[in-house]
Design a protein around this motif. Structure first.
Motif, PDB file in Angstrom:
ATOM      1  N   MET A  37       0.828  -1.214   0.000  1.00 52.47           N
ATOM      2  CA  MET A  37       0.000   0.000   0.000  1.00 52.47           C
ATOM      3  C   MET A  37       0.859   1.259   0.000  1.00 52.47           C
ATOM      4  N   ASN A  38       1.989   1.228   0.679  1.00 52.99           N
ATOM      5  CA  ASN A  38       2.902   2.378   0.632  1.00 52.99           C
ATOM      6  C   ASN A  38       3.356   2.634  -0.798  1.00 52.99           C
ATOM      7  N   VAL A  39       3.768   1.578  -1.495  1.00 55.57           N
ATOM      8  CA  VAL A  39       4.271   1.739  -2.868  1.00 55.57           C
ATOM      9  C   VAL A  39       3.148   2.197  -3.799  1.00 55.57           C
ATOM     10  N   ARG A  40       1.916   1.709  -3.581  1.00 57.04           N
ATOM     11  CA  ARG A  40       0.776   2.221  -4.356  1.00 57.04           C
ATOM     12  C   ARG A  40       0.656   3.730  -4.149  1.00 57.04           C
ATOM     13  N   GLY A  41       0.808   4.147  -2.895  1.00 51.72           N
ATOM     14  CA  GLY A  41       0.727   5.577  -2.586  1.00 51.72           C
ATOM     15  C   GLY A  41       1.818   6.374  -3.266  1.00 51.72           C
ATOM     16  N   TYR A  42       3.039   5.838  -3.311  1.00 49.93           N
ATOM     17  CA  TYR A  42       4.133   6.536  -4.003  1.00 49.93           C
ATOM     18  C   TYR A  42       3.805   6.647  -5.486  1.00 49.93           C
ATOM     19  N   HIS A  43       3.284   5.582  -6.061  1.00 50.55           N
ATOM     20  CA  HIS A  43       2.899   5.566  -7.482  1.00 50.55           C
ATOM     21  C   HIS A  43       1.863   6.664  -7.764  1.00 50.55           C
ATOM     22  N   TRP A  44       0.874   6.758  -6.910  1.00 51.00           N
ATOM     23  CA  TRP A  44      -0.187   7.740  -7.124  1.00 51.00           C
ATOM     24  C   TRP A  44       0.272   9.167  -6.881  1.00 51.00           C
ATOM     25  N   LEU A  54       9.579   7.318 -12.170  1.00 50.21           N
ATOM     26  CA  LEU A  54       9.241   6.699 -10.889  1.00 50.21           C
ATOM     27  C   LEU A  54       7.818   6.173 -10.860  1.00 50.21           C
ATOM     28  N   HIS A  55       6.890   6.878 -11.478  1.00 46.22           N
ATOM     29  CA  HIS A  55       5.502   6.420 -11.555  1.00 46.22           C
ATOM     30  C   HIS A  55       5.457   5.018 -12.175  1.00 46.22           C
ATOM     31  N   ALA A  56       6.161   4.811 -13.249  1.00 46.94           N
ATOM     32  CA  ALA A  56       6.213   3.502 -13.916  1.00 46.94           C
ATOM     33  C   ALA A  56       6.945   2.466 -13.063  1.00 46.94           C
ATOM     34  N   LYS A  57       8.055   2.862 -12.447  1.00 48.13           N
ATOM     35  CA  LYS A  57       8.839   1.925 -11.630  1.00 48.13           C
ATOM     36  C   LYS A  57       8.045   1.473 -10.406  1.00 48.13           C
ATOM     37  N   PHE A  58       7.336   2.404  -9.751  1.00 58.75           N
ATOM     38  CA  PHE A  58       6.543   2.024  -8.584  1.00 58.75           C
ATOM     39  C   PHE A  58       5.426   1.059  -8.967  1.00 58.75           C
ATOM     40  N   GLU A  59       4.846   1.242 -10.148  1.00 63.86           N
ATOM     41  CA  GLU A  59       3.827   0.296 -10.614  1.00 63.86           C
ATOM     42  C   GLU A  59       4.435  -1.095 -10.807  1.00 63.86           C
ATOM     43  N   GLU A  60       5.627  -1.151 -11.353  1.00 59.77           N
ATOM     44  CA  GLU A  60       6.340  -2.423 -11.512  1.00 59.77           C
ATOM     45  C   GLU A  60       6.555  -3.078 -10.144  1.00 59.77           C
ATOM     46  N   PHE A  61       6.975  -2.282  -9.159  1.00 59.59           N
ATOM     47  CA  PHE A  61       7.218  -2.814  -7.818  1.00 59.59           C
ATOM     48  C   PHE A  61       5.928  -3.333  -7.183  1.00 59.59           C
ATOM     49  N   TYR A  62       4.860  -2.524  -7.221  1.00 56.49           N
ATOM     50  CA  TYR A  62       3.656  -2.975  -6.504  1.00 56.49           C
ATOM     51  C   TYR A  62       2.997  -4.152  -7.200  1.00 56.49           C
ATOM     52  N   GLU A  98       2.844   2.341   7.967  1.00 55.22           N
ATOM     53  CA  GLU A  98       2.165   3.065   6.898  1.00 55.22           C
ATOM     54  C   GLU A  98       2.899   4.374   6.657  1.00 55.22           C
ATOM     55  N   ASP A  99       3.061   4.710   5.391  1.00 56.17           N
ATOM     56  CA  ASP A  99       3.745   5.942   5.013  1.00 56.17           C
ATOM     57  C   ASP A  99       2.725   6.828   4.313  1.00 56.17           C
ATOM     58  N   LYS A 100       2.411   7.940   4.936  1.00 53.07           N
ATOM     59  CA  LYS A 100       1.371   8.814   4.408  1.00 53.07           C
ATOM     60  C   LYS A 100       1.983  10.103   3.880  1.00 53.07           C
ATOM     61  N   ASN A 101       1.384  10.599   2.817  1.00 51.11           N
ATOM     62  CA  ASN A 101       1.717  11.925   2.289  1.00 51.11           C
ATOM     63  C   ASN A 101       3.168  12.079   1.862  1.00 51.11           C
ATOM     64  N   VAL A 102       3.744  11.038   1.302  1.00 48.62           N
ATOM     65  CA  VAL A 102       5.091  11.135   0.736  1.00 48.62           C
ATOM     66  C   VAL A 102       4.932  11.357  -0.760  1.00 48.62           C
ATOM     67  N   ALA A 103       5.546  12.421  -1.288  1.00 49.79           N
ATOM     68  CA  ALA A 103       5.373  12.732  -2.699  1.00 49.79           C
ATOM     69  C   ALA A 103       6.686  13.029  -3.418  1.00 49.79           C
ATOM     70  N   ASP A 107      12.417  10.914  -1.653  1.00 50.07           N
ATOM     71  CA  ASP A 107      11.855  10.428  -0.395  1.00 50.07           C
ATOM     72  C   ASP A 107      11.126   9.101  -0.619  1.00 50.07           C
ATOM     73  N   CYS A 108      10.366   9.018  -1.709  1.00 52.39           N
ATOM     74  CA  CYS A 108       9.671   7.772  -2.048  1.00 52.39           C
ATOM     75  C   CYS A 108      10.674   6.638  -2.255  1.00 52.39           C
ATOM     76  N   VAL A 109      11.727   6.906  -3.011  1.00 48.55           N
ATOM     77  CA  VAL A 109      12.721   5.867  -3.295  1.00 48.55           C
ATOM     78  C   VAL A 109      13.414   5.425  -2.000  1.00 48.55           C
ATOM     79  N   ARG A 110      13.751   6.374  -1.133  1.00 45.06           N
ATOM     80  CA  ARG A 110      14.373   6.019   0.152  1.00 45.06           C
ATOM     81  C   ARG A 110      13.439   5.124   0.979  1.00 45.06           C
ATOM     82  N   SER A 111      12.161   5.421   0.951  1.00 39.14           N
ATOM     83  CA  SER A 111      11.188   4.599   1.683  1.00 39.14           C
ATOM     84  C   SER A 111      11.061   3.207   1.082  1.00 39.14           C
ATOM     85  N   VAL A 112      11.148   3.112  -0.241  1.00 37.80           N
ATOM     86  CA  VAL A 112      11.124   1.806  -0.894  1.00 37.80           C
ATOM     87  C   VAL A 112      12.358   1.000  -0.474  1.00 37.80           C
TER      88      VAL A 112
END
Length: 161
Positions: A37-44, A54-62, A98-103, A107-112
């Motif tokens: 769910m965190n990675v979905r949030g990063y994607h969105w 990153l949008h494409a890479k996060f989709e690949e990850f999730y 849960e990671d909220k409001n990361v955009a 920061d998203c990549v570090r969280s991944v």
């Protein structure tokens, strides 16, 4: 010839070992679900100059995480146990929070990176337990995931510089 011994489960493992592995796998499942769910949030929500990449890479990850969630749950069932399926349970036992409001992209990549580090550590524990229990199925699954995710970590850390 089937085992009549009540200490052996249907796939030939010691019941106590299968119980311990199923519990660890449920902890892994909880971490996968929260991380998914965190990675979905990063994607969105990702913003910045690396958005398209990153949008494409996060989709690949999730997408990969979702496949692994199903595989981990099926392994728990194979061991004769029930996979957790409530987010209240996931939130209670997951060490990934849960990671909220990361955009921001970095920061998203570090969280991944942090999320994969937690998964790898848990999977190494499971690999060790499974090896001790002669549970080739669980050991092989954990080993495959570790190998893939170590490579992903290497690439993410190269991306971060």
């Amino acid at each position: 010839m089937a085992h009549q011994d009540s200490d052996i489960n249907t796939i030939g493992l010691q019941t106590s070992s299968a119980n311990q592995l199923a519990e660890k796998l449920n902890t892994l499942l909880a971490n996968y679900q929260i991380f998914y769910m965190n990675v979905r949030g990063y994607h969105w929500n990702v913003k910045g100059p690396q958005f398209f990449e990153l949008h494409a890479k996060f989709e690949e990850f999730y997408t990969d995480l979702l496949t692994k969630i199903d595989e981990v749950a099926e392994r728990i069932l194979t061991l004769g146990h029930q996979p957790l399926h409530a987010y209240s349970d996931y939130g209670r036992i997951s060490t990934i929070e849960e990671d909220k409001n990361v955009a921001g992209g970095e920061d998203c990549v570090r969280s991944v990176v942090k999320g994969y580090q937690v998964l790898i550590e848990l999977q190494r524990e499971i690999l060790s337990l499974a090896s001790d229990a002669d549970d080739e199925g669980t050991a092989s699954q954990a080993s495959d995931y570790i190998r893939e995710q170590e490579k992903t970590l290497w690439m993410l850390n190269a991306y971060l510089g």
